[in-house]
Design an enzyme around this catalytic site. Structure first.
Site, PDB file in Angstrom:
ATOM      1  N   ARG A  95       0.973  -1.252   0.092  1.00  0.00           N
ATOM      2  CA  ARG A  95       0.044  -0.090  -0.075  1.00  0.00           C
ATOM      3  C   ARG A  95       0.859   1.271  -0.179  1.00  0.00           C
ATOM      4  O   ARG A  95       2.073   1.389   0.684  1.00  0.00           O
ATOM      5  CB  ARG A  95      -0.899   0.191   1.239  1.00  0.00           C
ATOM      6  CG  ARG A  95      -1.843  -0.922   1.401  1.00  0.00           C
ATOM      7  CD  ARG A  95      -2.618  -0.866   2.912  1.00  0.00           C
ATOM      8  NE  ARG A  95      -3.109  -2.008   3.025  1.00  0.00           N
ATOM      9  CZ  ARG A  95      -4.643  -2.365   2.813  1.00  0.00           C
ATOM     10  NH1 ARG A  95      -5.224  -1.034   2.471  1.00  0.00           N
ATOM     11  NH2 ARG A  95      -5.264  -3.370   3.057  1.00  0.00           N
ATOM     12  N   ARG A 566     -15.015  53.067   3.827  1.00  0.00           N
ATOM     13  CA  ARG A 566     -14.837  53.819   2.658  1.00  0.00           C
ATOM     14  C   ARG A 566     -15.994  54.955   2.302  1.00  0.00           C
ATOM     15  O   ARG A 566     -17.091  54.285   2.075  1.00  0.00           O
ATOM     16  CB  ARG A 566     -14.673  52.769   1.590  1.00  0.00           C
ATOM     17  CG  ARG A 566     -13.496  51.691   1.711  1.00  0.00           C
ATOM     18  CD  ARG A 566     -13.433  50.703   0.640  1.00  0.00           C
ATOM     19  NE  ARG A 566     -12.324  50.096   0.399  1.00  0.00           N
ATOM     20  CZ  ARG A 566     -11.844  48.868   0.763  1.00  0.00           C
ATOM     21  NH1 ARG A 566     -13.028  48.130   1.631  1.00  0.00           N
ATOM     22  NH2 ARG A 566     -10.867  48.232   0.877  1.00  0.00           N
ATOM     23  N   ARG A 630     -12.382  57.234   6.056  1.00  0.00           N
ATOM     24  CA  ARG A 630     -11.529  57.492   5.009  1.00  0.00           C
ATOM     25  C   ARG A 630     -11.951  58.448   4.186  1.00  0.00           C
ATOM     26  O   ARG A 630     -13.409  58.241   3.717  1.00  0.00           O
ATOM     27  CB  ARG A 630     -10.857  56.258   4.248  1.00  0.00           C
ATOM     28  CG  ARG A 630      -9.982  56.719   3.320  1.00  0.00           C
ATOM     29  CD  ARG A 630      -9.659  55.590   2.629  1.00  0.00           C
ATOM     30  NE  ARG A 630     -10.556  55.029   1.644  1.00  0.00           N
ATOM     31  CZ  ARG A 630     -10.587  54.159   0.640  1.00  0.00           C
ATOM     32  NH1 ARG A 630      -9.224  53.291   1.033  1.00  0.00           N
ATOM     33  NH2 ARG A 630     -11.542  53.576  -0.003  1.00  0.00           N
ATOM     34  N   GLU A 757      -0.098  53.732   1.789  1.00  0.00           N
ATOM     35  CA  GLU A 757      -0.412  52.608   0.397  1.00  0.00           C
ATOM     36  C   GLU A 757       0.652  52.942  -0.564  1.00  0.00           C
ATOM     37  O   GLU A 757       0.607  52.289  -1.787  1.00  0.00           O
ATOM     38  CB  GLU A 757      -1.736  53.132  -0.128  1.00  0.00           C
ATOM     39  CG  GLU A 757      -2.576  53.289   0.913  1.00  0.00           C
ATOM     40  CD  GLU A 757      -4.193  53.230   0.290  1.00  0.00           C
ATOM     41  OE1 GLU A 757      -4.764  52.638   0.082  1.00  0.00           O
ATOM     42  OE2 GLU A 757      -4.476  54.786   0.489  1.00  0.00           O
ATOM     43  N   SER A 776      -2.418  53.641   8.783  1.00  0.00           N
ATOM     44  CA  SER A 776      -3.225  52.469   8.498  1.00  0.00           C
ATOM     45  C   SER A 776      -2.729  51.865   7.116  1.00  0.00           C
ATOM     46  O   SER A 776      -2.949  52.723   6.178  1.00  0.00           O
ATOM     47  CB  SER A 776      -4.675  52.656   8.397  1.00  0.00           C
ATOM     48  OG  SER A 776      -5.320  51.320   7.990  1.00  0.00           O
ATOM     49  N   GLY A 778      -2.778  50.292   3.686  1.00  0.00           N
ATOM     50  CA  GLY A 778      -3.500  49.918   2.576  1.00  0.00           C
ATOM     51  C   GLY A 778      -2.779  48.928   1.877  1.00  0.00           C
ATOM     52  O   GLY A 778      -2.130  49.495   0.875  1.00  0.00           O
ATOM     53  N   THR A 779      -2.858  47.814   2.365  1.00  0.00           N
ATOM     54  CA  THR A 779      -2.016  46.803   1.572  1.00  0.00           C
ATOM     55  C   THR A 779      -2.286  46.319   0.231  1.00  0.00           C
ATOM     56  O   THR A 779      -1.684  45.743  -0.683  1.00  0.00           O
ATOM     57  CB  THR A 779      -1.636  45.567   2.561  1.00  0.00           C
ATOM     58  OG1 THR A 779      -3.223  44.886   3.047  1.00  0.00           O
ATOM     59  CG2 THR A 779      -0.587  45.821   3.671  1.00  0.00           C
ATOM     60  N   ASN A 780      -3.638  46.579  -0.008  1.00  0.00           N
ATOM     61  CA  ASN A 780      -4.000  46.365  -1.640  1.00  0.00           C
ATOM     62  C   ASN A 780      -3.139  47.104  -2.487  1.00  0.00           C
ATOM     63  O   ASN A 780      -2.502  46.867  -3.167  1.00  0.00           O
ATOM     64  CB  ASN A 780      -5.504  46.482  -1.864  1.00  0.00           C
ATOM     65  CG  ASN A 780      -6.478  46.121  -0.790  1.00  0.00           C
ATOM     66  OD1 ASN A 780      -6.007  44.748  -0.395  1.00  0.00           O
ATOM     67  ND2 ASN A 780      -7.611  46.513  -0.463  1.00  0.00           N
ATOM     68  N   ASP A 781      -3.265  48.526  -1.905  1.00  0.00           N
ATOM     69  CA  ASP A 781      -2.504  49.234  -3.030  1.00  0.00           C
ATOM     70  C   ASP A 781      -1.002  49.268  -2.761  1.00  0.00           C
ATOM     71  O   ASP A 781      -0.322  49.614  -3.630  1.00  0.00           O
ATOM     72  CB  ASP A 781      -2.875  50.932  -2.714  1.00  0.00           C
ATOM     73  CG  ASP A 781      -4.133  51.387  -3.407  1.00  0.00           C
ATOM     74  OD1 ASP A 781      -4.191  50.990  -4.750  1.00  0.00           O
ATOM     75  OD2 ASP A 781      -5.267  51.772  -3.180  1.00  0.00           O
TER      76      ASP A 781
HETATM   77  C1  PEP Z   1      -6.026  49.382   0.348  1.00  0.00           C
HETATM   78  O1  PEP Z   1      -5.558  49.998  -0.961  1.00  0.00           O
HETATM   79  O2  PEP Z   1      -5.317  48.597   0.946  1.00  0.00           O
HETATM   80  C2  PEP Z   1      -7.285  49.912   0.938  1.00  0.00           C
HETATM   81  C3  PEP Z   1      -7.730  49.403   1.833  1.00  0.00           C
HETATM   82  O3  PEP Z   1      -7.919  50.779   0.120  1.00  0.00           O
HETATM   83  P1  PEP Z   1      -8.866  50.483  -1.177  1.00  0.00           P
HETATM   84  O4  PEP Z   1      -8.819  48.782  -1.088  1.00  0.00           O
HETATM   85  O5  PEP Z   1     -10.012  51.175  -0.814  1.00  0.00           O
HETATM   86  O6  PEP Z   1      -7.838  51.133  -2.264  1.00  0.00           O
HETATM   87 MG    MG Z   2      -6.115  51.972  -1.178  1.00  0.00          MG
END
Ligand code: PEP
Ligand code: MG
Length: 901
Positions: A95, A566, A630, A757, A776, A778-781
């Site tokens: 097996r 937002r 924001r 950001e 804060s 903004g880890t997306n940007d």
């Molecule tokens: C980001 O950029 O992480 C963020 C929280 O802002 P948004 O997604 O609205 O651009």
């Molecule tokens: Mg952003």
């Protein structure tokens, strides 16, 4: 290097903790042997040997042959039997088993060692010729398909033809003579296809089987399973060669699978399936519907009691719920496998809390037992309670075994490929099969739910679906599933491909049509465990919410404030009075289209009351907890219509020409809007927007304060890139706020801060912190701008970047899990620099990473004060934050221990 680990007669070379080397099965067999449980003897070839095999052009390590030879001799000595011998021969199973459970994805060969001589020996010792030849034909069949790769269907067809010829329906009715004849036919077919005789030499058989098990590690289904389950970093599969025991020698024998606790609910009851007079594979394959373990208690009370003792021993020993396979041969119990059992998310909570309360594990261990992402699955849908009983009764099509709870709605498909195709087009599907096999995993994964006609709670479909927390009903035997004609028939009713059905995995009922689903309340154990997590963690958890409703939901989920509201989301939708949304839409559009500050102010004045009312709602919902609001962030073109008809309509409404609207929209066009006129650049160029928004926030706060509701507004500027820039914004913010506060004559505390950001903001964080009271991230940007990857377009190529079999540039999608080496470096730098000029700087993160468990642990270690996640992911962040503290403690202890050495 040692490649073979022996176990038998209470002694084992290996041990339970050697899973990486011996695989889960091998380590379990060694450990069970060590602790004195009844395990048939055998040996395990290591995963390192498998790794070597693939790294060296499919060659075995040099020493392996001799080691296997020695192990076989030792096994023969211990059992007093000879592999392939004429008298009382030794038969073995071969097996697979890797360090991570991959149910049914790799190969197994049973009854190895049978040949024309040894089959006679078996017939003699068992005094059962029929049994001997049945075992032989199973072996030849398995060997031919698994080792040689002859088509299964061809072999099955020969079996069917033989049964037809004998005029019997069930395998159990076939005589010794019938099986012997089938062995002959299989062998002839083997010779015709391969040009060689079927191997009689047991050693040749054994090496064929070992090679086939290794090969199955790279088989398509195993590779797919590892991809879907994100299993990486393993060496390969081990090979377990174990003395055969038989569950199919008569009514004093059987085989089963059992769990030390109920894997669906977590309840502390002995749970499992048993098949009388059957071999192990029959239970897992789900071909026959098994009986409940309780029946075994009645049929074989002594064996049952012994199994109960094994249950207690193993759970105490492993300190976790075990999933065990066993066989009873002529009234004697043999344990064939033990492993940590897969469980539903609800059961995981129940067991973790119960085991901590029973003092089997510590609270910290209970917290670590839950995969933070699994929490989401607790909120899996159920049939909406508002659906009437009468309606349900009308729609009931049939029922089966409730293998995995939750409910699912989708269109019926009958094959895994179709499931994948349909789901690929965005359709919701329910996969309906007679039984599932490992080939179906791709389709099972994309399906909303799974329905099979055969099988029990431990069949393939049930085990795989449970691992995913996916609704699954098995053993719905009354449903006639015709995959060829693509229809289900039951009591004269017909459901065809593409028709909607609904599954209730809670009680195993199948309904016609699309029934509304709703999300349940989490179990009690969830509350207990989350309370433990809250006691342990230091990181605070806030939420990203833009409406009073979401804020309330988030508080129920344990949010300790709002980390990101937002404001622009409120421009387009009136969440309290949706029918009034158009009023605010028009005001914002009027503001954007205005070409002079005065006209803009007039339009903004219309928007002010809407914003103020929204903020009041949010402050009330958060009742004294901090709320970060924001100011406007997206480029303005997102708020105006682009098609001429809509532009004309808007022009008419606000009393300007359609050309003027079109011109202004054209002016707003940018080649790179994400790097264009957006974020705080809008407030720099149109300060009146900032003035209106700050006024709305402060007026709302004052209104609440006057009514005795505590408020803690934090006004946040997005996408800042410079201290000077932030200073302009901060001064404007404070000027407006002071005006409003002094008019109202109340005392109001508020803060002004910024998002981080952009890499430049992170690099110059020390300067920016001289102005900002909080950061804060903004880890997306920040991910987008650091990596230079568009967050809206990267989906096209990121899958290739994260696929371990393709480019494998990143270990995970950086928009989901923080890129620690790159983006993470900027985060750490900015925190350190920011605090160098403002030691009490409040720091959080509000990008999507705030709800990702791995990222949350990174933010904890980086020294943030809080993370902010969408409402349903707040509990994930709470638990991950607690797990981060536990890991930190462990690492510290580890370091201390190293030092003292
Ligand atoms: C980001 O950029 O992480 C963020 C929280 O802002 P948004 O997604 O609205 O651009
Ligand atoms: Mg952003």
């Amino acid at each position: 290097m040692k490649h073979v680990y022996f176990f038998g007669a209470g002694k084992a070379d290996g041990a339970g903790e050697m899973k990486d080397l011996l695989g889960g099965k091998g380590a379990g067999l060694a450990e069970m042997t060590r602790i004195g449980l009844p395990v048939p003897a055998g040996f395990t070839i290591t995963t390192e040997a498998c790794d070597y095999y693939f790294k060296h052009g499919r060659k075995y390590p040099k020493e392996l042959r001799a080691e296997v030879h020695k192990a076989v001799a030792r096994l023969e000595k211990l059992t007093g039997k000879k592999l392939g011998g004429e008298k009382d021969p030794l038969l073995v199973s071969v097996r697979s088993g890797s360090a991570r459970s991959m149910p049914g994805m790799m190969e197994t060969i049973l009854n190895l060692g049978l040949n024309e001589k040894s089959v006679q020996g078996i017939a003699k010792v068992t005094n059962n010729e029929r049994f001997a030849y049945d075992a032989f034909r199973r072996f030849v069949q398995m060997y031919s398909s698994v080792v040689i790769g002859l088509p299964k269907e061809e072999l099955e067809a020969r079996l069917r033809a033989m049964k037809n010829y004998l005029g019997v329906k069930d395998d159990t009715e076939v005589t010794a003579q019938g099986w012997r004849q089938l062995v002959g036919e299989y062998k002839a077919y083997f010779k015709q296809k391969t040009g060689k005789d079927f191997p009689e030499d047991p050693e040749e058989q054994l090496w064929g089987a070992i090679g086939a098990v290794f090969e199955s590690w790279m088989g398509e289904k195993a590779v797919t399973y590892r991809r879907v389950e994100k299993i990486t970093g393993l060496l390969g599969t081990a090979v377990n060669v174990v003395q055969m025991v038989y569950g199919n020698t008569g009514d004093n024998s059987g085989t089963g699978v059992c769990f030390t606790r109920d894997p669906s609910t977590g309840e502390k009851t002995f749970f499992g399936d048993f098949l009388l007079n059957a071999q192990g594979e029959d239970v897992v394959a789900g071909i026959r519907t098994p009986m409940h373990l309780k029946e075994l208690h009645k049929l074989m009370p002594k064996v049952y009691q012994q199994l109960e003792r094994v249950r207690t021993t193993l759970e105490k020993h492993y300190r976790d719920m075990q999933d065990m396979e066993f066989t009873v041969e002529n009234g004697i119990l043999y344990m064939l496998q033990t492993r940590t059992g897969k469980r539903s998310p609800a059961a995981a909570f129940q067991m973790a809390v119960d085991m901590a309360n029973e003092k089997l594990i510590k609270v910290e261990e209970a917290l670590e037992r839950i995969k933070a992402e699994d929490i989401e699955r607790l909120f899996y849908p159920v049939l909406d309670p508002s659906v009437s009983r009468a309606d349900l009764a009308k729609r009931k099509l049939g029922s089966g075994i409730n293998a995995v709870p939750g409910a699912a709605v989708g269109k019926v498909v009958f094959t895994a490929e179709e499931a994948e195709q349909w789901a690929g087009r965005g359709e919701k599907v329910v996969l309906v099969r007679r039984e599932t096999s490992p080939e179906d995993v791709g389709g099972m994964y994309v399906a909303q739910g799974i329905l099979t006609a055969t099988g029990g709670k431990t069949s393939h479909a049930a085990v795989v679906a449970r691992g995913w927390g996916k609704c699954c009903i098995v053993g719905a035997e009354k449903l006639q599933i015709d995959s060829e004609a693509k229809k289900i028939t039951v009591d004269g009713r017909v459901v065809r491909e593409g028709d909607w059905i609904t599954l209730d995995g809670g009680d195993g009922t199948v309904y016609t049509g699309e029934i509304a689903l709703s999300r349940p309340q989490p179990p009690k154990a969830y509350e207990t465990l989350m309370k433990w997590a809250d006691k342990v963690r230091r990181l605070k958890v806030r939420t990203n919410a833009d409406t009073p409703h979401d804020s309330k939901v988030a508080r129920e989920m344990g949010a300790q404030g709002i980390g990101l509201c937002r404001t622009e989301h409120m421009f387009f939708k009136d969440f309290e009075h949706p029918e009034k949304s158009v009023e605010r839409q028009q005001a914002i559009q009027e503001m954007i289209l205005a070409d002079a500050p005065e006209a803009r102010r007039k339009a903004l004045a219309k928007l002010l009351p809407f914003q103020r009312r929204d903020f009041i709602g949010i402050f009330q919902a958060m009742d004294g907890l901090p709320v970060t609001i924001r100011l406007i962030d997206p480029p303005l073109h997102e708020f105006v219509p682009h098609d001429p008809a809509k532009q004309a309509e808007l022009a008419h409404k606000i009393g300007i020409s359609a050309e003027a609207v079109a011109r202004r929209v054209e002016q707003l066009h940018e080649a790179n809007p994400m790097l264009g006129h957006r974020g705080c650049r809008l407030s720099i160029t149109y300060p009146e927007i900032l003035e209106m928004q700050v006024r709305a926030i402060i007026e709302a706060a004052i209104d609440c304060q006057k009514r005795g509701i505590k408020v803690l507004p934090e006004i946040m500027h997005p996408l800042t890139l410079d201290k000077k820039e932030l200073k302009i914004l901060e001064e404007a913010t404070r000027r407006v706020a002071s005006e409003v506060i002094s008019e109202s004559k109340v005392k109001l505390e508020y803060m002004v801060g910024t998002m981080i950001e952009l890499p430049r903001a992170a690099l110059l964080a020390d300067q920016i912190a001289e102005v900002a009271e909080f950061f804060s991230f903004g880890t997306n940007d920040l991910t987008q701008t650091t990596m230079g990857l568009s967050r809206d377009d990267a989906g096209r190529f990121l899958p290739v970047y994260v696929d371990e079999h393709k480019a494998a540039v990143f270990p995970a999608d950086p928009f989901q899990t923080i890129d620690v080496p790159g983006v993470g470096m900027l985060v750490k730098w900015a925190i350190e620099r920011g605090r160098s000029t403002r030691p009490k700087l409040k720091i959080g993160i509000c990008g999507e990473h705030g709800g990702d468990a791995e990222s949350v642990k990174f933010f904890h270690n980086a020294g943030m004060d809080y993370v902010s996640a969408s409402p349903f992911r707040v509990p994930i962040a709470r638990l991950a934050a607690a797990q981060a503290v536990i890991e930190e403690k462990r690492n510290r202890k580890g370091k201390k221990a190293k030092k003292s050495k």
